[in-house]
Design an enzyme around this catalytic site. Structure first.
Site, PDB file in Angstrom:
ATOM      1  N   TYR A   6     -10.644  -0.515  11.104  1.00 13.19           N
ATOM      2  CA  TYR A   6     -11.879  -0.074  10.433  1.00 13.19           C
ATOM      3  C   TYR A   6     -12.209  -0.907   9.204  1.00 13.19           C
ATOM      4  O   TYR A   6     -13.221  -0.694   8.568  1.00 13.19           O
ATOM      5  CB  TYR A   6     -11.806   1.422  10.068  1.00 13.19           C
ATOM      6  CG  TYR A   6     -10.573   1.814   9.273  1.00 13.19           C
ATOM      7  CD1 TYR A   6     -10.483   1.553   7.918  1.00 13.19           C
ATOM      8  CD2 TYR A   6      -9.507   2.441   9.902  1.00 13.19           C
ATOM      9  CE1 TYR A   6      -9.357   1.903   7.198  1.00 13.19           C
ATOM     10  CE2 TYR A   6      -8.368   2.797   9.194  1.00 13.19           C
ATOM     11  CZ  TYR A   6      -8.298   2.521   7.831  1.00 13.19           C
ATOM     12  OH  TYR A   6      -7.171   2.868   7.134  1.00 13.19           O
ATOM     13  N   LYS A   7     -11.327  -1.858   8.854  1.00 15.27           N
ATOM     14  CA  LYS A   7     -11.618  -2.740   7.722  1.00 15.27           C
ATOM     15  C   LYS A   7     -12.373  -3.968   8.252  1.00 15.27           C
ATOM     16  O   LYS A   7     -13.517  -3.842   8.652  1.00 15.27           O
ATOM     17  CB  LYS A   7     -10.319  -3.085   6.990  1.00 15.27           C
ATOM     18  CG  LYS A   7      -9.743  -1.845   6.285  1.00 15.27           C
ATOM     19  CD  LYS A   7      -8.363  -2.045   5.695  1.00 15.27           C
ATOM     20  CE  LYS A   7      -7.913  -0.746   5.012  1.00 15.27           C
ATOM     21  NZ  LYS A   7      -6.464  -0.701   4.761  1.00 15.27           N
ATOM     22  N   ARG A  14     -12.739  -4.191  -7.083  1.00 13.43           N
ATOM     23  CA  ARG A  14     -12.360  -4.971  -5.914  1.00 13.43           C
ATOM     24  C   ARG A  14     -13.600  -5.316  -5.091  1.00 13.43           C
ATOM     25  O   ARG A  14     -14.440  -4.459  -4.831  1.00 13.43           O
ATOM     26  CB  ARG A  14     -11.388  -4.121  -5.074  1.00 13.43           C
ATOM     27  CG  ARG A  14     -10.720  -4.852  -3.967  1.00 13.43           C
ATOM     28  CD  ARG A  14      -9.627  -3.992  -3.370  1.00 13.43           C
ATOM     29  NE  ARG A  14     -10.190  -2.851  -2.626  1.00 13.43           N
ATOM     30  CZ  ARG A  14      -9.540  -2.234  -1.634  1.00 13.43           C
ATOM     31  NH1 ARG A  14      -8.330  -2.608  -1.290  1.00 13.43           N
ATOM     32  NH2 ARG A  14     -10.103  -1.208  -1.011  1.00 13.43           N
ATOM     33  N   PHE A  51       0.859  -1.184   0.000  1.00 11.28           N
ATOM     34  CA  PHE A  51       0.000   0.000   0.000  1.00 11.28           C
ATOM     35  C   PHE A  51       0.899   1.239   0.000  1.00 11.28           C
ATOM     36  O   PHE A  51       1.831   1.320   0.792  1.00 11.28           O
ATOM     37  CB  PHE A  51      -0.878  -0.034   1.253  1.00 11.28           C
ATOM     38  CG  PHE A  51      -1.990   0.970   1.260  1.00 11.28           C
ATOM     39  CD1 PHE A  51      -3.182   0.711   0.594  1.00 11.28           C
ATOM     40  CD2 PHE A  51      -1.854   2.169   1.942  1.00 11.28           C
ATOM     41  CE1 PHE A  51      -4.213   1.639   0.621  1.00 11.28           C
ATOM     42  CE2 PHE A  51      -2.888   3.099   1.960  1.00 11.28           C
ATOM     43  CZ  PHE A  51      -4.069   2.838   1.300  1.00 11.28           C
ATOM     44  N   ASP A  85       2.358  -5.934   7.890  1.00 10.28           N
ATOM     45  CA  ASP A  85       1.138  -5.132   7.909  1.00 10.28           C
ATOM     46  C   ASP A  85      -0.036  -6.085   7.690  1.00 10.28           C
ATOM     47  O   ASP A  85      -0.089  -6.787   6.669  1.00 10.28           O
ATOM     48  CB  ASP A  85       1.207  -4.066   6.809  1.00 10.28           C
ATOM     49  CG  ASP A  85       0.052  -3.076   6.908  1.00 10.28           C
ATOM     50  OD1 ASP A  85      -1.046  -3.491   7.323  1.00 10.28           O
ATOM     51  OD2 ASP A  85       0.255  -1.903   6.554  1.00 10.28           O
TER      52      ASP A  85
HETATM   53  C1  LIG Z   1      -5.850   0.665   4.585  1.00 13.40           C
HETATM   54  C2  LIG Z   1      -4.368   0.629   4.621  1.00 13.40           C
HETATM   55  C3  LIG Z   1      -3.627   1.708   5.139  1.00 13.40           C
HETATM   56  C4  LIG Z   1      -4.310   2.972   5.593  1.00 13.40           C
HETATM   57  O1  LIG Z   1      -3.571   3.642   6.571  1.00 13.40           O
HETATM   58  P1  LIG Z   1      -4.247   4.727   7.509  1.00 13.40           P
HETATM   59  O2  LIG Z   1      -3.114   5.409   8.167  1.00 13.40           O
HETATM   60  O3  LIG Z   1      -5.153   3.996   8.447  1.00 13.40           O
HETATM   61  O4  LIG Z   1      -5.055   5.649   6.636  1.00 13.40           O
HETATM   62  C5  LIG Z   1      -2.249   1.573   5.205  1.00 13.40           C
HETATM   63  N1  LIG Z   1      -1.625   0.446   4.781  1.00 13.40           N
HETATM   64  C6  LIG Z   1      -2.318  -0.595   4.272  1.00 13.40           C
HETATM   65  C7  LIG Z   1      -1.589  -1.826   3.822  1.00 13.40           C
HETATM   66  C8  LIG Z   1      -3.706  -0.523   4.150  1.00 13.40           C
HETATM   67  O5  LIG Z   1      -4.388  -1.532   3.622  1.00 13.40           O
END
Ligand SMILES: *Cc1c(COP(=O)(O)O)cnc(C)c1O
Length: 397
Positions: free
Chosen positions: A209-210, A356, A113, A184
């Site tokens: 939140y996911k 997705r 990400f 992660d």
């Molecule tokens: C959703 C997601 C994020 C989002 O990070 P926030 O700081 O919570 O906005 C970061 N890394 C990954 C791999 C994600 O899937």
């Protein structure tokens, strides 16, 4: 036995909606609304500042962290909540780099990400001294773990394709090469079984939140392996990570164990929502979730490939190497997704061409999957996406 009819009844899903985006923002657990309301009225309203002690607010980041620990194979007392995932990535990386002196490379992959890579990049710039972020294709990661690597930083499940790394194997490879592993779990926690302790992971981070349904902006979590917890030095040395915050010492001393990864005042209303959301997991096993998630994703792939030949599978075909999402490619992916959303099937779009769909057995079953396939077929067969209103890009896709 995990009772999915029971878990489904614990969520509010708007009428007429098939929600296939719990991998981006989980839906509202009914108990969360009541719980947040109680926290506002009976705790904040009546207790005022005494709520920090009387209502146990100050202990929430660790107490709720323990509820998440069970789902990710973490030792009790090794997970703490707070801040956002991007911040937690930075903290884990900074501590891990300091624990591998003499090495300068953070190894990650191009499927990670972007925010994780941006945070690594910012950290490397701050550190200077030859630190560098190296990204390779996901398939090339293992071959690039060598004795220059300080930290292997990977997201287990690729946010776009759902491709899944072998956490056990890559962690062992990193350790054999003298590196540390930071994982992660954004698309793993609550989506599939994770065994952090069994894999020997050094640090892990993730969002709530996911798949954990804490609501928009819910706090992130960080895991520090107990063997490192008294050694890792926090880069973001805020007062609530201090050994004794209310001594108001001018010098910083890290707190005990994972508590040192706390930074500032915890978000109590969001933690209350998360605590209520975690009730859904009582009586749910990750093995049952995984078995059902695989059945649903297999049903979706077979159905879409039969009904919509113009869509091309972007996810691994082998369910073992896939998370709990399925992605398809199409050059008009954005407009197709808008047409789906207009018809109540909510997934999302990831540039440049990915549609997705997330499958969360807590509230999605065979009937929803069949319904989504039928609506997707209608959108494709009748080119319902080919309208100007479906081509206007919104701020959040
Ligand atoms: C959703 C997601 C994020 C989002 O990070 P926030 O700081 O919570 O906005 C970061 N890394 C990954 C791999 C994600 O899937």
């Amino acid at each position: 036995m995990t009772d999915f009819a029971k878990t489904k009844a614990m969520f509010h899903i708007p009428a007429g909606v098939i929600y296939l985006d719990g991998n981006s923002l989980g839906p509202l657990p009914k108990a969360a609304a009541a719980r947040v309301n109680r926290t506002i009225e009976a705790e904040w309203g009546e207790m005022l500042i005494t709520g920090w002690n009387k209502a146990g607010w100050m202990d929430m980041p660790r107490r709720v962290g323990d509820r998440i620990a069970r789902l990710i194979g973490a030792e009790p007392g090794s997970v703490v909540l707070g801040d956002t995932l991007s911040i937690k990535v930075y903290q884990a990386l900074a501590s891990a780099l300091e624990m591998t002196p003499g090495r300068r490379v953070i190894l990650s992959d191009t499927g990670n990400f972007p925010s994780d890579l941006y945070m690594a990049d910012g950290l490397v710039r701050t550190l200077g001294q030859g630190y560098a972020l190296k990204t390779v294709a996901p398939e090339e990661v293992e071959a690039n773990i060598d004795d220059t690597v300080a930290v292997l930083m990977l997201t287990e499940v690729d946010y776009r394709t759902g491709r899944r790394h072998d956490m056990q194997r890559l962690t062992a490879r990193a350790h054999a090469a003298g590196a540390l592993a930071v994982w992660d779990l954004a698309h793993s926690a609550g989506a599939l079984p994770v065994d952090l302790a069994g894999c020997g992971a050094d640090f892990a981070v993730g969002c709530t939140y996911k798949y954990l349904n804490s609501g928009p902006g819910g706090p992130a979590f960080i895991y520090v392996a107990p063997r490192h917890a008294e050694v890792a030095r926090p880069a973001l040395s805020g007062w609530l990570g201090h050994e004794s915050p209310f001594a108001f010492d001018l010098g910083y001393r890290p707190g005990r164990g994972v508590d040192r990864m706390r930074v500032g005042t915890p978000p109590i209303l969001q933690l209350a929502a998360l605590d209520a959301a975690m009730d859904v997991w009582d009586g749910v096993t990750m093995e049952a979730i995984r078995a059902r998630s695989i059945a649903l994703t297999e049903q979706f792939i077979a159905g879409v490939e039969a009904a919509c030949p113009a869509l091309h599978l972007a996810s691994p075909r082998d369910p073992v190497t896939r998370g709990s999402q399925v992605s398809f490619r199409h050059p008009e992916g954005y407009a197709i997704m808008q047409a789906l959303i207009a018809r109540g099937v909510i997934g999302d779009f990831r540039a440049p061409d990915i549609l997705r769909f997330g499958f969360t057995p807590l509230y999605i079953g065979e009937a929803e999957v069949a319904g989504a396939i039928a609506i997707l077929k209608d959108v494709m067969d009748n080119a319902l996406w080919d309208r100007p209103e479906h081509k206007v890009r919104a701020k959040v896709t």
